[in-house]
Design an enzyme around this catalytic site. Sequence first.
Site, PDB file in Angstrom:
ATOM      1  N   ARG A 131       0.830  -1.303  -0.126  1.00 23.35           N
ATOM      2  CA  ARG A 131      -0.015  -0.140  -0.125  1.00 23.35           C
ATOM      3  C   ARG A 131       0.884   1.323   0.044  1.00 23.35           C
ATOM      4  O   ARG A 131       1.881   1.391   0.660  1.00 23.35           O
ATOM      5  CB  ARG A 131      -1.080  -0.029   1.169  1.00 23.35           C
ATOM      6  CG  ARG A 131      -2.139  -1.088   1.440  1.00 23.35           C
ATOM      7  CD  ARG A 131      -3.135  -0.730   0.112  1.00 23.35           C
ATOM      8  NE  ARG A 131      -4.049  -1.894   0.310  1.00 23.35           N
ATOM      9  CZ  ARG A 131      -4.055  -3.080  -0.387  1.00 23.35           C
ATOM     10  NH1 ARG A 131      -3.109  -3.205  -1.361  1.00 23.35           N
ATOM     11  NH2 ARG A 131      -4.939  -3.869  -0.131  1.00 23.35           N
ATOM     12  N   ARG A 153      -8.409  27.742  -0.842  1.00 22.40           N
ATOM     13  CA  ARG A 153      -7.803  26.494  -0.887  1.00 22.40           C
ATOM     14  C   ARG A 153      -7.682  26.070  -2.276  1.00 22.40           C
ATOM     15  O   ARG A 153      -8.366  25.706  -3.239  1.00 22.40           O
ATOM     16  CB  ARG A 153      -8.941  25.284  -0.334  1.00 22.40           C
ATOM     17  CG  ARG A 153      -8.950  25.245   1.307  1.00 22.40           C
ATOM     18  CD  ARG A 153      -7.660  25.362   2.138  1.00 22.40           C
ATOM     19  NE  ARG A 153      -7.979  25.357   3.327  1.00 22.40           N
ATOM     20  CZ  ARG A 153      -7.069  25.201   4.273  1.00 22.40           C
ATOM     21  NH1 ARG A 153      -5.629  25.072   3.767  1.00 22.40           N
ATOM     22  NH2 ARG A 153      -7.309  25.179   5.696  1.00 22.40           N
ATOM     23  N   ALA A 157      -7.829  25.584  12.303  1.00 20.93           N
ATOM     24  CA  ALA A 157      -7.192  24.399  12.172  1.00 20.93           C
ATOM     25  C   ALA A 157      -5.691  24.429  11.829  1.00 20.93           C
ATOM     26  O   ALA A 157      -5.182  25.506  11.162  1.00 20.93           O
ATOM     27  CB  ALA A 157      -8.054  23.339  11.343  1.00 20.93           C
ATOM     28  N   LEU A 191      -1.839  21.980  11.226  1.00 19.51           N
ATOM     29  CA  LEU A 191      -1.120  20.458  11.478  1.00 19.51           C
ATOM     30  C   LEU A 191      -0.394  20.496  12.943  1.00 19.51           C
ATOM     31  O   LEU A 191       0.069  21.678  13.565  1.00 19.51           O
ATOM     32  CB  LEU A 191      -0.106  20.570  10.368  1.00 19.51           C
ATOM     33  CG  LEU A 191      -0.351  20.701   8.926  1.00 19.51           C
ATOM     34  CD1 LEU A 191       0.729  20.829   8.222  1.00 19.51           C
ATOM     35  CD2 LEU A 191      -1.363  19.302   8.576  1.00 19.51           C
ATOM     36  N   GLU A 234      -3.254  27.437  17.047  1.00 16.80           N
ATOM     37  CA  GLU A 234      -4.069  27.682  15.798  1.00 16.80           C
ATOM     38  C   GLU A 234      -5.164  28.480  16.008  1.00 16.80           C
ATOM     39  O   GLU A 234      -5.398  29.541  15.232  1.00 16.80           O
ATOM     40  CB  GLU A 234      -4.452  26.322  15.376  1.00 16.80           C
ATOM     41  CG  GLU A 234      -3.073  25.280  14.930  1.00 16.80           C
ATOM     42  CD  GLU A 234      -2.740  26.069  13.525  1.00 16.80           C
ATOM     43  OE1 GLU A 234      -2.968  26.911  12.972  1.00 16.80           O
ATOM     44  OE2 GLU A 234      -1.485  25.416  13.316  1.00 16.80           O
ATOM     45  N   GLU A 247      -5.018  31.772  13.708  1.00 17.92           N
ATOM     46  CA  GLU A 247      -5.833  31.945  12.508  1.00 17.92           C
ATOM     47  C   GLU A 247      -7.280  32.743  12.897  1.00 17.92           C
ATOM     48  O   GLU A 247      -7.835  33.420  11.776  1.00 17.92           O
ATOM     49  CB  GLU A 247      -6.322  30.574  12.060  1.00 17.92           C
ATOM     50  CG  GLU A 247      -5.556  29.703  11.451  1.00 17.92           C
ATOM     51  CD  GLU A 247      -5.915  28.566  10.893  1.00 17.92           C
ATOM     52  OE1 GLU A 247      -7.034  28.414  10.841  1.00 17.92           O
ATOM     53  OE2 GLU A 247      -5.191  28.003  10.016  1.00 17.92           O
ATOM     54  N   GLU A 294      -3.481  10.773   8.293  1.00 19.42           N
ATOM     55  CA  GLU A 294      -4.026  11.892   8.897  1.00 19.42           C
ATOM     56  C   GLU A 294      -5.026  11.662   9.751  1.00 19.42           C
ATOM     57  O   GLU A 294      -6.106  11.292   9.533  1.00 19.42           O
ATOM     58  CB  GLU A 294      -4.401  13.090   7.622  1.00 19.42           C
ATOM     59  CG  GLU A 294      -5.109  14.513   8.347  1.00 19.42           C
ATOM     60  CD  GLU A 294      -5.281  15.533   7.479  1.00 19.42           C
ATOM     61  OE1 GLU A 294      -5.565  16.544   7.839  1.00 19.42           O
ATOM     62  OE2 GLU A 294      -5.646  15.017   6.363  1.00 19.42           O
ATOM     63  N   GLU A 327      -3.254  32.531   4.300  1.00 18.73           N
ATOM     64  CA  GLU A 327      -3.945  33.029   5.496  1.00 18.73           C
ATOM     65  C   GLU A 327      -4.115  34.551   5.653  1.00 18.73           C
ATOM     66  O   GLU A 327      -4.898  34.922   6.478  1.00 18.73           O
ATOM     67  CB  GLU A 327      -2.990  32.348   6.712  1.00 18.73           C
ATOM     68  CG  GLU A 327      -3.230  30.853   6.732  1.00 18.73           C
ATOM     69  CD  GLU A 327      -2.273  30.550   7.946  1.00 18.73           C
ATOM     70  OE1 GLU A 327      -1.732  31.254   8.610  1.00 18.73           O
ATOM     71  OE2 GLU A 327      -2.534  29.328   8.369  1.00 18.73           O
TER      72      GLU A 327
END
Length: 214
Positions: free
Chosen positions: A45, A72, A84, A86, A101, A105, A128, A153
Amino acid sequence: MPLHPIADEFSPRELLNRETVYEGRIWDVIHDTVKLSESGATIERDYINHPGAVSVLVMDAEERILMVNQYRHPVGMRLWEIPAGLLDVAGEPPLEAAKRELWEEADHTADHWSILTDVFLSPGSSAEAVRIYLARDAKLVAADHRHQRTEEEAEMVSTWVPLEEAVAAVLAGKIHNPTATIAILAAHAARANKYLDLRDANEPFDVHPYLRER
């Protein structure tokens, strides 16, 4: 037929080989060879080696939620989302990442935190894992203590949306970001018991494929 609780479970398999087939700026692509069982087949995989993420549904006393709008590029759209980011700071606990975050943001902090849910966004092709928090009693950060946003952003805007209006937008296909969709519907469901069934914000994020290894 006996009833069994519905719950995902860990299922370790023998890893025969692992190699990185692509190294990207943010995530890599991994090729694994895995033995399913002693007598079962061997599979290969490819999947995205993703650090995981956190997201925050901020709700005020009027049950409005704080939403941000961001461009996006892969889908060529501006999307309504929730704050949100990472889990890409080494050693940073998920809750602290979520607080960071929210500050970066949306220019807010919050006094009360709980877990709405944990999800895998695309478990057939990516590692993820995302933890979604509910944050209450939010406060706007003073202008001279706000994060300086750059690139996409820098174009972000935010607004407060009544929870019921957000639910209607999800069902009408007007909100497409998956963590926002999940968070909105989870919050709507949690409201039925006044949010008392939500987990403690400091609960370990053990379903995360890499945090569980630590």
